[in-house]
Design a protein around this motif. Structure first.
Motif, PDB file in Angstrom:
ATOM      1  N   TRP A 160       0.823  -1.212   0.000  1.00  0.00           N
ATOM      2  CA  TRP A 160       0.000   0.000   0.000  1.00  0.00           C
ATOM      3  C   TRP A 160       0.858   1.263   0.000  1.00  0.00           C
ATOM      4  CZ3 TRP A 160       0.738   3.299   4.117  1.00  0.00           C
ATOM      5  CH2 TRP A 160       1.418   2.761   5.228  1.00  0.00           C
TER       6      TRP A 160
ATOM      7  N   LEU B  56      -7.003   0.948   6.321  1.00  0.00           N
ATOM      8  CA  LEU B  56      -7.225  -0.358   5.714  1.00  0.00           C
ATOM      9  C   LEU B  56      -8.643  -0.793   6.065  1.00  0.00           C
ATOM     10  CD1 LEU B  56      -6.468  -3.037   4.330  1.00  0.00           C
ATOM     11  CD2 LEU B  56      -5.426  -3.768   6.493  1.00  0.00           C
TER      12      LEU B  56
ATOM     13  N   SER C  58       2.341   2.099  -3.545  1.00  0.00           N
ATOM     14  CA  SER C  58       1.366   2.740  -4.440  1.00  0.00           C
ATOM     15  C   SER C  58       1.097   4.177  -4.021  1.00  0.00           C
ATOM     16  CB  SER C  58       0.050   1.960  -4.428  1.00  0.00           C
ATOM     17  OG  SER C  58       0.243   0.618  -4.779  1.00  0.00           O
TER      18      SER C  58
ATOM     19  N   ASP D  18      -7.411   2.697  -3.038  1.00  0.00           N
ATOM     20  CA  ASP D  18      -7.191   1.503  -3.844  1.00  0.00           C
ATOM     21  C   ASP D  18      -8.176   0.430  -3.395  1.00  0.00           C
ATOM     22  OD1 ASP D  18      -6.312  -0.891  -5.003  1.00  0.00           O
ATOM     23  OD2 ASP D  18      -4.199  -0.399  -4.798  1.00  0.00           O
TER      24      ASP D  18
ATOM     25  N   ASP E 202      -7.502   0.322   0.529  1.00  0.00           N
ATOM     26  CA  ASP E 202      -6.529   1.184   1.188  1.00  0.00           C
ATOM     27  C   ASP E 202      -6.946   2.631   0.983  1.00  0.00           C
ATOM     28  OD1 ASP E 202      -4.556  -0.836   2.007  1.00  0.00           O
ATOM     29  OD2 ASP E 202      -4.224  -1.091  -0.143  1.00  0.00           O
TER      30      ASP E 202
END
Length: 347
Positions: A124, A174, A127, A142, A149
């Motif tokens: 995570w 999360l 990204s 995401d 995420d």
């Protein structure tokens, strides 16, 4: 000019890879199913399948992972150690770097035990860090097959409250919900059906993939996981599985009923993700003018959230040069793999 690079994201259900040429341009994005809980051989098969579809070259490699979480392993440390050893074995000819989050990239062959915690489930951050470098401030979201995420980006940095899975679950950075593998019983406790509220059975009868097949939003390219009953991946089969969730038998003539129920489940999942977004946005006024950056195969939901919350939307794929990929996958579909491919050359 840099050597060609492959970024790898080793998950518990899929292996994703992004190939990058010497000019820093993505040339291919691939995903293969990898039910890692069934054995390390699943990882070998997935990696070898991906390599077989790429041109032979002297690639450098960069990996990130979440697969250490699967119950094949005694714990995260065992998982990280085993995955690294397997990847070193599978990729013996090229330089192999591993993403260790805040520690940056490490040579996989010399990683120490006390660095495992930094490596575990750090995909995570790869990204979000790439998005932060490109966009500056905003909200990175995401939505994948299994998890979501949500990261606040602040002037080129990821303003994360948590780092470990436990910390990130506590901060709602999360949210353990996705659009393929999530069990429907985890989406909500009840659902609206025919004008009444009905409790959902706590049984593994259906998954989120069934919901999004019925809403017409699940791309079959992304639908690589088994169904709950091992049956076919059709609209009617999905409706049958959803009907079981509220104790009903399925009649094809009632398909609109189950499509409506799917849309209600979608709303409930979207509401949960929105709560996580609102929590992060409330932390900083700096993100107010920044876009929502959508990644993952469920980013169509991020676009909708941005519109409903009065924010602009930016697709993660737009942060890369245009990619023509014959298999239908994009950089945003496999964001961590694309991110580590790019970041590893600049770390």
């Amino acid at each position: 000019m840099m050597n060609e690079m492959i970024g790898w994201d080793i998950g518990g259900a899929h292996v994703k890879a992004a190939a990058m040429n010497g000019r820093g341009e993505l040339t291919a994005v691939l995903q293969k199913p990898c039910p890692l809980w069934q054995g390390v051989d699943k990882l070998r098969f997935a990696v070898e399948a991906i390599l077989s579809e790429l041109p032979v070259s002297s690639y450098r490699h960069a990996i990130t992972m979440t697969g250490e979480l699967v119950d094949l392993f005694a714990g995260r440390d065992d998982g990280v150690k085993t995955i690294l050893a397997t990847m070193v074995e599978l990729l013996p000819k090229g330089e192999l770097l591993v993403y260790a989050g805040r520690l940056g990239f490490l040579e996989a062959s010399v990683v120490k035990h006390n660095q495992y915690a930094a490596i575990a489930s750090a995909n995570w951050l790869a990204s979000a860090s790439y998005a932060a470098r490109k966009v500056g401030s905003g909200l990175f979201v995401d939505i994948g097959s299994t998890t979501t995420d949500i990261l606040l980006l602040d002037r080129g940095q990821v303003a994360a409250e948590g780092y470990s899975d436990y910390e990130r679950l506590a901060t709602q950075e999360l949210v353990y919900t996705g659009i393929v593998r999530t069990a429907v019983m985890a989406l909500a406790e009840c659902v609206e059906d025919q004008g009444r509220e009905v409790g959902l059975m706590a049984e593994y009868f259906a998954t989120a993939a069934d919901v999004y097949r019925l809403t017409g939003e699940l791309d079959e390219v992304h639908d690589q996981s088994d169904t709950a009953d091992g049956g076919e991946k059709s609209v009617l089969a999905s409706a049958r599985r959803l009907s079981r969730m509220i104790g009903c038998d399925f009649d094809p003539a009632e398909l609109p009923r189950w499509q409506k129920l799917a849309h209600n489940l979608r709303e409930k999942q979207l509401s949960r993700i929105r709560q996580g977004c609102e929590r992060q946005l409330a932390r900083s006024a700096l993100s107010g003018s920044g876009p929502f950056i959508g990644a993952g195969i469920g980013r169509f939901l991020v676009r909708q959230l941005a519109e409903s919350m009065g924010k602009s939307y930016l697709d993660f794929s737009a942060l890369f040069p245009a990619l023509s990929n014959e298999n239908g996958m994009s950089a945003a579909d496999c964001a961590p793999a694309a991110a580590v491919a790019c970041l590893s050359g600049k770390d």
